[in-house]
Motif scaffolding. Structure first.
Motif, PDB file in Angstrom:
ATOM      1  N   GLU A  27       0.824  -1.199   0.000  1.00 28.75           N
ATOM      2  CA  GLU A  27       0.000   0.000   0.000  1.00 28.75           C
ATOM      3  C   GLU A  27       0.867   1.263   0.000  1.00 28.75           C
ATOM      4  OE1 GLU A  27      -2.678  -0.208   3.278  1.00 28.75           O
ATOM      5  OE2 GLU A  27      -3.756  -1.958   2.499  1.00 28.75           O
ATOM      6  N   PRO A  28       0.364   2.352  -0.562  1.00 30.03           N
ATOM      7  CA  PRO A  28       1.111   3.616  -0.546  1.00 30.03           C
ATOM      8  C   PRO A  28       1.426   4.056   0.883  1.00 30.03           C
ATOM      9  CG  PRO A  28      -0.759   3.748  -2.053  1.00 30.03           C
ATOM     10  CD  PRO A  28      -0.917   2.465  -1.292  1.00 30.03           C
ATOM     11  N   GLY A  29       2.613   4.613   1.066  1.00 31.88           N
ATOM     12  CA  GLY A  29       2.998   5.132   2.369  1.00 31.88           C
ATOM     13  C   GLY A  29       3.527   4.095   3.337  1.00 31.88           C
ATOM     14  N   GLN A  30       3.777   2.878   2.855  1.00 34.28           N
ATOM     15  CA  GLN A  30       4.237   1.810   3.746  1.00 34.28           C
ATOM     16  C   GLN A  30       5.680   1.403   3.441  1.00 34.28           C
ATOM     17  OE1 GLN A  30       2.754   0.947   6.320  1.00 34.28           O
ATOM     18  NE2 GLN A  30       0.591   1.436   6.025  1.00 34.28           N
ATOM     19  N   ALA A  31       6.518   2.383   3.141  1.00 35.76           N
ATOM     20  CA  ALA A  31       7.905   2.083   2.781  1.00 35.76           C
ATOM     21  C   ALA A  31       8.655   1.386   3.907  1.00 35.76           C
ATOM     22  CB  ALA A  31       8.631   3.373   2.391  1.00 35.76           C
ATOM     23  N   GLN A  32       8.418   1.797   5.145  1.00 36.12           N
ATOM     24  CA  GLN A  32       9.132   1.186   6.264  1.00 36.12           C
ATOM     25  C   GLN A  32       8.748  -0.284   6.414  1.00 36.12           C
ATOM     26  OE1 GLN A  32       8.555   3.121  10.061  1.00 36.12           O
ATOM     27  NE2 GLN A  32      10.354   2.134  10.981  1.00 36.12           N
ATOM     28  N   LEU A  33       7.461  -0.577   6.303  1.00 37.90           N
ATOM     29  CA  LEU A  33       7.025  -1.971   6.365  1.00 37.90           C
ATOM     30  C   LEU A  33       7.536  -2.751   5.163  1.00 37.90           C
ATOM     31  CD1 LEU A  33       5.370  -4.304   7.557  1.00 37.90           C
ATOM     32  CD2 LEU A  33       3.378  -3.402   6.326  1.00 37.90           C
ATOM     33  N   ALA A  34       7.519  -2.132   3.984  1.00 35.85           N
ATOM     34  CA  ALA A  34       7.955  -2.821   2.772  1.00 35.85           C
ATOM     35  C   ALA A  34       9.388  -3.327   2.889  1.00 35.85           C
ATOM     36  CB  ALA A  34       7.820  -1.898   1.569  1.00 35.85           C
ATOM     37  N   ALA A  35      10.207  -2.615   3.660  1.00 33.95           N
ATOM     38  CA  ALA A  35      11.611  -3.001   3.805  1.00 33.95           C
ATOM     39  C   ALA A  35      11.797  -4.224   4.697  1.00 33.95           C
ATOM     40  CB  ALA A  35      12.410  -1.827   4.366  1.00 33.95           C
ATOM     41  N   VAL A  36      10.800  -4.513   5.545  1.00 29.75           N
ATOM     42  CA  VAL A  36      10.989  -5.596   6.528  1.00 29.75           C
ATOM     43  C   VAL A  36       9.819  -6.572   6.581  1.00 29.75           C
ATOM     44  CG1 VAL A  36      12.468  -4.159   7.994  1.00 29.75           C
ATOM     45  CG2 VAL A  36      10.000  -4.221   8.429  1.00 29.75           C
ATOM     46  N   TRP A  37       8.884  -6.479   5.642  1.00 22.88           N
ATOM     47  CA  TRP A  37       7.649  -7.245   5.801  1.00 22.88           C
ATOM     48  C   TRP A  37       7.891  -8.750   5.895  1.00 22.88           C
ATOM     49  CZ3 TRP A  37       5.679 -11.184   2.988  1.00 22.88           C
ATOM     50  CH2 TRP A  37       6.146 -11.370   1.692  1.00 22.88           C
ATOM     51  N   MET A  76       6.649  -6.433  15.711  1.00 29.57           N
ATOM     52  CA  MET A  76       6.834  -5.031  15.337  1.00 29.57           C
ATOM     53  C   MET A  76       7.980  -4.414  16.120  1.00 29.57           C
ATOM     54  SD  MET A  76       2.931  -3.587  14.749  1.00 29.57           S
ATOM     55  CE  MET A  76       3.549  -1.986  14.185  1.00 29.57           C
ATOM     56  N   ASP A  77       8.050  -4.707  17.399  1.00 24.86           N
ATOM     57  CA  ASP A  77       9.140  -4.191  18.226  1.00 24.86           C
ATOM     58  C   ASP A  77      10.486  -4.700  17.716  1.00 24.86           C
ATOM     59  OD1 ASP A  77      10.233  -2.729  20.293  1.00 24.86           O
ATOM     60  OD2 ASP A  77       9.872  -4.248  21.818  1.00 24.86           O
ATOM     61  N   ASN A  78      10.529  -5.976  17.360  1.00 22.76           N
ATOM     62  CA  ASN A  78      11.776  -6.581  16.889  1.00 22.76           C
ATOM     63  C   ASN A  78      12.241  -5.990  15.563  1.00 22.76           C
ATOM     64  OD1 ASN A  78      13.869  -8.607  17.280  1.00 22.76           O
ATOM     65  ND2 ASN A  78      12.948  -9.717  15.562  1.00 22.76           N
ATOM     66  N   ASN A  79      11.294  -5.458  14.787  1.00 17.92           N
ATOM     67  CA  ASN A  79      11.623  -4.890  13.482  1.00 17.92           C
ATOM     68  C   ASN A  79      11.602  -3.364  13.470  1.00 17.92           C
ATOM     69  OD1 ASN A  79      11.819  -7.174  11.246  1.00 17.92           O
ATOM     70  ND2 ASN A  79      10.277  -7.822  12.730  1.00 17.92           N
ATOM     71  N   GLY A  80      11.575  -2.772  14.650  1.00 15.13           N
ATOM     72  CA  GLY A  80      11.669  -1.323  14.752  1.00 15.13           C
ATOM     73  C   GLY A  80      10.463  -0.571  14.237  1.00 15.13           C
ATOM     74  N   LEU A  81       9.303  -1.198  14.299  1.00 10.71           N
ATOM     75  CA  LEU A  81       8.072  -0.563  13.834  1.00 10.71           C
ATOM     76  C   LEU A  81       7.238  -0.159  15.046  1.00 10.71           C
ATOM     77  CD1 LEU A  81       7.160  -3.073  10.978  1.00 10.71           C
ATOM     78  CD2 LEU A  81       8.209  -0.817  10.714  1.00 10.71           C
ATOM     79  N   HIS A  82       7.051   1.125  15.222  1.00  9.15           N
ATOM     80  CA  HIS A  82       6.302   1.631  16.373  1.00  9.15           C
ATOM     81  C   HIS A  82       5.212   2.565  15.850  1.00  9.15           C
ATOM     82  CE1 HIS A  82       9.521  -0.120  18.737  1.00  9.15           C
ATOM     83  NE2 HIS A  82      10.388   0.555  17.998  1.00  9.15           N
TER      84      HIS A  82
END
Length: 225
Positions: A27-37, A76-82
């Motif tokens: 989805e648009p705007g999910q660059a941070q997730l895209a890098a670690v999904w 999420m915590d382990n992948n730096g997503l907050h």
């Protein structure tokens, strides 16, 4: 022995658990997730299973939806997503996971053979209702069995007891399919005919029992009935 009843695990077997993180990452705007999904998805699933086993061992049952949320929080915590909005989005998508591509045709073929067809899952009842509806497979199922009834997770024998309590058939007439090697082992040890759906080409678990067959997907299940 004739197979009269086909039982399927849900998550990872019928429903694609990797789709939640994968689809949101597109989805648009999910660059941070895209890098670690990919890592996030693996972490989420691994912790989901670990937490279910630990709760079964310790006798501290909570519904699987709570386990799923706890596992996502760790991942999420382990992948730096907050990001609370991302968390809510991932959980929302998880409630409506797609079935794997071969599933509808496979279930339709089984239905035409007049066998009992059901899901036996760690999933909470409301999770399973949503997943079955979103995948469009409800018409093929005779029942959806959740461990909520016995309040302990697989591979405890009380979970597999639910099959004969519902369908009143001997274990030898049941074909049980799961993508989880430990679940297939548990069902084999219980006395079911078992299929391990090894989608990822993983090595076989070294456990107290082994699955009777290994398949790469579910497409040929009707040939076993």
């Amino acid at each position: 022995m004739t197979i009269t009843t086909c039982i399927f695990d849900a998550y990872g077997t019928l429903f694609d658990v990797g789709a939640a993180a994968r689809n949101v990452a597109l989805e648009p705007g999910q660059a941070q997730l895209a890098a670690v999904w990919g890592t996030l998805s693996t972490d989420w699933r691994t912790k989901q299973l670990e937490y279910s086993w630990l709760r079964a061992i310790s006798g501290t049952y909570v519904p699987f939806w709570q386990v799923t949320q706890d596992a996502l929080d760790w991942a999420m915590d382990n992948n730096g997503l907050h990001d609370n909005a991302l968390r809510a989005k991932l959980l929302s998508v998880y409630k409506e996971l797609p079935a794997f591509p071969e599933v509808p045709a496979m279930l339709k073929a089984l239905k035409e053979k007049n066998v009992n067809i059901a899901i036996l899952s760690n999933g909470s009842s409301d999770m399973l209702v949503n997943a079955v509806r979103s995948a469009g497979i409800g018409e093929y199922l005779d029942d959806v069995l959740s461990v909520e009834e016995v309040q302990i997770f697989k591979p405890h024998r009380l979970v597999y007891d639910m099959v004969w309590e519902r369908f009143d058939v001997p274990q030898t007439e049941v074909l049980f399919a799961s993508s989880n090697g430990w679940d297939a082992a548990g069902a084999a040890g219980y006395g079911f005919g078992t299929v391990w759906v090894n989608r990822d080409g993983a090595p076989q678990d070294r456990l107290w029992a082994t699955p009777h067959r290994t398949l790469k997907d579910l497409s040929t299940i009707p040939d076993l009935v």
